[in-house]
Design a protein around this motif. Structure first.
Motif, PDB file in Angstrom:
ATOM      1  N   LYS A 189     -31.568 -23.731  -9.165  1.00  0.00           N
ATOM      2  CA  LYS A 189     -31.101 -23.543  -7.790  1.00  0.00           C
ATOM      3  C   LYS A 189     -31.476 -21.497  -8.240  1.00  0.00           C
ATOM      4  N   CYS A 190     -31.469 -21.584  -6.326  1.00  0.00           N
ATOM      5  CA  CYS A 190     -32.208 -19.780  -6.565  1.00  0.00           C
ATOM      6  C   CYS A 190     -31.287 -19.300  -5.426  1.00  0.00           C
ATOM      7  N   ILE A 245     -29.963 -20.709   0.009  1.00  0.00           N
ATOM      8  CA  ILE A 245     -30.194 -21.163  -1.377  1.00  0.00           C
ATOM      9  C   ILE A 245     -31.446 -21.764  -1.372  1.00  0.00           C
ATOM     10  N   ALA A 246     -31.682 -22.436  -3.018  1.00  0.00           N
ATOM     11  CA  ALA A 246     -33.891 -23.040  -2.304  1.00  0.00           C
ATOM     12  C   ALA A 246     -33.096 -23.715  -3.526  1.00  0.00           C
ATOM     13  N   THR A 247     -33.534 -24.615  -3.796  1.00  0.00           N
ATOM     14  CA  THR A 247     -33.907 -25.511  -5.550  1.00  0.00           C
ATOM     15  C   THR A 247     -35.221 -25.794  -4.978  1.00  0.00           C
ATOM     16  N   THR A 251     -38.199 -27.913  -7.195  1.00  0.00           N
ATOM     17  CA  THR A 251     -38.223 -29.268  -7.894  1.00  0.00           C
ATOM     18  C   THR A 251     -38.875 -29.533  -8.513  1.00  0.00           C
ATOM     19  N   ASP A 294     -31.315 -25.176   0.241  1.00  0.00           N
ATOM     20  CA  ASP A 294     -30.748 -26.057   0.679  1.00  0.00           C
ATOM     21  C   ASP A 294     -29.794 -26.172   1.765  1.00  0.00           C
ATOM     22  N   ALA A 313     -40.019 -25.501  -3.088  1.00  0.00           N
ATOM     23  CA  ALA A 313     -39.004 -25.563  -2.749  1.00  0.00           C
ATOM     24  C   ALA A 313     -38.619 -26.253  -2.274  1.00  0.00           C
ATOM     25  N   ASN A 314     -36.875 -26.733  -1.773  1.00  0.00           N
ATOM     26  CA  ASN A 314     -36.252 -26.961  -0.707  1.00  0.00           C
ATOM     27  C   ASN A 314     -35.242 -26.294  -0.671  1.00  0.00           C
ATOM     28  N   ARG A 358     -31.345 -16.258 -10.449  1.00  0.00           N
ATOM     29  CA  ARG A 358     -30.725 -18.073 -10.328  1.00  0.00           C
ATOM     30  C   ARG A 358     -29.637 -18.701  -9.834  1.00  0.00           C
ATOM     31  N   GLU A 359     -29.365 -19.375  -9.576  1.00  0.00           N
ATOM     32  CA  GLU A 359     -27.817 -19.493  -8.765  1.00  0.00           C
ATOM     33  C   GLU A 359     -26.641 -19.129  -9.923  1.00  0.00           C
TER      34      GLU A 359
END
Length: 89
Positions: free
Chosen positions: A2-3, A47-49, A51, A31, A28-29, A79-80
């Motif tokens: 997650k970013c 916020i992006a994941t 994957t 979120d 990226a997804n 990075r989250e």
């Protein structure tokens, strides 16, 4: 992974489209996303994941910097887990 992606600069057409297209090119997804314009200044946090485990954080970050330069805005990606750790007491 997650970013957190932050974007700040003068409002203009295409910021959301170009940033999210760049992220999508790495699989990226998105979120969560929040954006606002105050006095002509655009601000967005998302916020992006990422994957795909083969995606390199620095490659995504570099692409976002290129997009930011093209758009005339500042784009920061972290990075989250690092982002959250920075703000814990």
């Amino acid at each position: 992974m997650k970013c957190v992606v932050s974007v700040l600069g003068a409002d203009r057409i295409g910021i959301v489209a170009d940033v999210t297209t760049a992220l999508a090119s790495f699989g990226a997804n998105i979120d969560d996303i929040s954006q606002t314009v105050v006095g002509g200044i655009f601000s967005m946090t998302l916020i992006a994941t990422l994957t795909d485990e083969s995606v390199v954080f620095d490659d995504v970050n570099e692409k976002l910097k290129e997009v930011g330069k093209k758009l005339g805005v500042e784009i920061y990606m972290q990075r989250e887990d690092v982002y959250r750790a920075m703000y814990e007491i």
